[in-house]
Design an enzyme around this catalytic site. Sequence first.
Site, PDB file in Angstrom:
ATOM      1  N   ASP A  11     -12.440   5.530   0.993  1.00 55.56           N
ATOM      2  CA  ASP A  11     -11.124   5.998   1.392  1.00 55.56           C
ATOM      3  C   ASP A  11     -11.136   7.517   1.198  1.00 55.56           C
ATOM      4  OD1 ASP A  11      -8.386   5.990   2.064  1.00 55.56           O
ATOM      5  OD2 ASP A  11      -7.815   5.875  -0.039  1.00 55.56           O
ATOM      6  N   LEU A  12     -10.170   8.199   1.761  1.00 54.81           N
ATOM      7  CA  LEU A  12     -10.135   9.659   1.668  1.00 54.81           C
ATOM      8  C   LEU A  12      -9.191  10.153   0.579  1.00 54.81           C
ATOM      9  CD1 LEU A  12     -11.034  12.390   2.853  1.00 54.81           C
ATOM     10  CD2 LEU A  12      -9.167  12.178   4.509  1.00 54.81           C
ATOM     11  N   ASP A  13      -7.890   9.907   0.776  1.00 56.11           N
ATOM     12  CA  ASP A  13      -6.890  10.406  -0.170  1.00 56.11           C
ATOM     13  C   ASP A  13      -7.036   9.741  -1.530  1.00 56.11           C
ATOM     14  OD1 ASP A  13      -5.964  11.855   1.932  1.00 56.11           O
ATOM     15  OD2 ASP A  13      -4.214  10.606   2.336  1.00 56.11           O
ATOM     16  N   THR A  19      -5.129  14.726  -1.178  1.00 57.00           N
ATOM     17  CA  THR A  19      -4.158  15.225  -0.197  1.00 57.00           C
ATOM     18  C   THR A  19      -2.834  14.471  -0.326  1.00 57.00           C
ATOM     19  OG1 THR A  19      -4.978  13.725   1.503  1.00 57.00           O
ATOM     20  CG2 THR A  19      -5.907  15.950   1.460  1.00 57.00           C
ATOM     21  N   TRP A  27       6.883  14.409   3.006  1.00 55.04           N
ATOM     22  CA  TRP A  27       7.864  13.316   3.075  1.00 55.04           C
ATOM     23  C   TRP A  27       9.137  13.695   2.329  1.00 55.04           C
ATOM     24  CZ3 TRP A  27       7.441  10.253   6.821  1.00 55.04           C
ATOM     25  CH2 TRP A  27       6.245   9.622   7.180  1.00 55.04           C
ATOM     26  N   LEU A  46       4.017   4.338  -0.681  1.00 53.80           N
ATOM     27  CA  LEU A  46       3.404   4.835   0.544  1.00 53.80           C
ATOM     28  C   LEU A  46       1.883   4.872   0.471  1.00 53.80           C
ATOM     29  CD1 LEU A  46       6.316   5.477   1.169  1.00 53.80           C
ATOM     30  CD2 LEU A  46       5.674   7.808   1.756  1.00 53.80           C
ATOM     31  N   LYS A  47       1.326   4.659  -0.713  1.00 56.46           N
ATOM     32  CA  LYS A  47      -0.127   4.777  -0.886  1.00 56.46           C
ATOM     33  C   LYS A  47      -0.879   3.765  -0.021  1.00 56.46           C
ATOM     34  CE  LYS A  47      -1.015   7.018  -5.286  1.00 56.46           C
ATOM     35  NZ  LYS A  47      -1.705   6.896  -6.581  1.00 56.46           N
ATOM     36  N   GLY A  48      -1.774   4.270   0.797  1.00 51.88           N
ATOM     37  CA  GLY A  48      -2.653   3.400   1.574  1.00 51.88           C
ATOM     38  C   GLY A  48      -2.050   2.796   2.819  1.00 51.88           C
ATOM     39  N   VAL A  49      -0.808   3.164   3.148  1.00 47.06           N
ATOM     40  CA  VAL A  49      -0.186   2.570   4.343  1.00 47.06           C
ATOM     41  C   VAL A  49      -0.093   3.620   5.462  1.00 47.06           C
ATOM     42  CG1 VAL A  49       1.117   0.913   2.959  1.00 47.06           C
ATOM     43  CG2 VAL A  49       2.202   3.042   3.624  1.00 47.06           C
ATOM     44  N   SER A  50       0.131   3.165   6.668  1.00 49.84           N
ATOM     45  CA  SER A  50       0.133   4.039   7.841  1.00 49.84           C
ATOM     46  C   SER A  50       1.357   4.958   7.850  1.00 49.84           C
ATOM     47  CB  SER A  50       0.131   3.207   9.124  1.00 49.84           C
ATOM     48  OG  SER A  50       1.375   2.534   9.263  1.00 49.84           O
ATOM     49  N   ARG A  51       1.299   5.969   8.730  1.00 54.01           N
ATOM     50  CA  ARG A  51       2.409   6.914   8.855  1.00 54.01           C
ATOM     51  C   ARG A  51       3.686   6.209   9.305  1.00 54.01           C
ATOM     52  NH1 ARG A  51       1.200  11.418  13.041  1.00 54.01           N
ATOM     53  NH2 ARG A  51      -0.661  11.539  11.751  1.00 54.01           N
ATOM     54  N   SER A  54       4.995   4.192   6.455  1.00 57.21           N
ATOM     55  CA  SER A  54       5.510   5.116   5.437  1.00 57.21           C
ATOM     56  C   SER A  54       6.916   5.583   5.804  1.00 57.21           C
ATOM     57  CB  SER A  54       4.583   6.326   5.296  1.00 57.21           C
ATOM     58  OG  SER A  54       3.339   5.960   4.743  1.00 57.21           O
ATOM     59  N   SER A 116     -10.297   5.339   6.394  1.00 58.61           N
ATOM     60  CA  SER A 116      -9.013   5.904   5.978  1.00 58.61           C
ATOM     61  C   SER A 116      -7.933   5.687   7.026  1.00 58.61           C
ATOM     62  CB  SER A 116      -9.182   7.411   5.735  1.00 58.61           C
ATOM     63  OG  SER A 116      -7.929   8.047   5.565  1.00 58.61           O
ATOM     64  N   ALA A 117      -6.704   5.514   6.557  1.00 59.06           N
ATOM     65  CA  ALA A 117      -5.559   5.388   7.468  1.00 59.06           C
ATOM     66  C   ALA A 117      -5.159   6.741   8.048  1.00 59.06           C
ATOM     67  CB  ALA A 117      -4.368   4.785   6.722  1.00 59.06           C
ATOM     68  N   ASN A 120      -5.763  12.491  10.280  1.00 59.37           N
ATOM     69  CA  ASN A 120      -6.271  13.855  10.151  1.00 59.37           C
ATOM     70  C   ASN A 120      -7.595  13.890   9.391  1.00 59.37           C
ATOM     71  OD1 ASN A 120      -3.798  15.229  11.256  1.00 59.37           O
ATOM     72  ND2 ASN A 120      -2.879  14.217   9.498  1.00 59.37           N
ATOM     73  N   LYS A 147      -3.910  -1.070   6.107  1.00 60.94           N
ATOM     74  CA  LYS A 147      -4.298  -1.820   4.919  1.00 60.94           C
ATOM     75  C   LYS A 147      -3.036  -2.447   4.328  1.00 60.94           C
ATOM     76  CE  LYS A 147      -7.634   1.897   4.049  1.00 60.94           C
ATOM     77  NZ  LYS A 147      -7.959   3.059   3.196  1.00 60.94           N
ATOM     78  N   GLU A 171     -11.860   2.733  -3.330  1.00 57.18           N
ATOM     79  CA  GLU A 171     -10.433   2.816  -2.999  1.00 57.18           C
ATOM     80  C   GLU A 171      -9.576   3.153  -4.224  1.00 57.18           C
ATOM     81  OE1 GLU A 171      -7.839   2.648  -1.174  1.00 57.18           O
ATOM     82  OE2 GLU A 171      -8.584   2.248   0.842  1.00 57.18           O
ATOM     83  N   ASP A 172      -8.481   3.860  -3.983  1.00 62.98           N
ATOM     84  CA  ASP A 172      -7.568   4.175  -5.091  1.00 62.98           C
ATOM     85  C   ASP A 172      -6.219   3.484  -4.958  1.00 62.98           C
ATOM     86  OD1 ASP A 172      -5.557   7.037  -4.382  1.00 62.98           O
ATOM     87  OD2 ASP A 172      -6.592   5.783  -2.926  1.00 62.98           O
TER      88      ASP A 172
END
Length: 212
Positions: A11-13, A19, A27, A46-51, A54, A116-117, A120, A147, A171-172
């Site tokens: 995962d990225l964030d 980020t 937000w 909001l962690k790990g979910v789409s825009r 979110s 990653s979701a 960017n 996710k 994953e975090d």
Amino acid sequence: MLSGMKGAIFDLDGVIVDTAKYHYLAWRSLAERLGFEFTEAHNERLKGVSRVESLRILLEVGGVEATEEERLEMADTKNKEYINYISQLDPSEILPGAKEYLELLRSQGVKIALGSASKNAEFILSRLSITDLFDAVIDGTKVSKAKPDPEVFLAASAALQLNPLDCVVFEDAEAGVQAGKAAGSKVVGIGSPDILKEADIVIAGLYELLAQ
């Protein structure tokens, strides 16, 4: 578990770079414009979910009704503010041990993918100067299901031409851990063992794996 993996999917964030703080600021700014407070506790959802998801959660928190057109405009406004933040990113913001661990895996012949979701993700990797450490990048522009649906990790395994059973997911977020397990992969949780109960192992950061 880690010694036998053929592929590693990150995962990225919160795993490679933090980020998430910039997402939160963007937000929170949107919520302020809509007339309500959006706290860090709210942001945990909001962690790990789409825009899109979110935004739905944020509007639910504020009790705000919005048309589809208004929602699209809100999501776009938030994303522009977020991009302003991440445009300032540089390699110094890579989380401790992340780059070194990616380089270690590459030296061992392990294939590496991003899962990653974020829409960017490629821009962020380029800002961090680590794009060349990944064999594949699967992000929110390439998958449609958020996710804990395993789509992103199944797609990442496929991009690496590996069976998900031969991959380890890093994953975090709780939803991300669930997605990794649903894909059939082993999962390394990064963060709190109390939150990431379903992970196979939990560590504080990738730097811990450099000593093994």
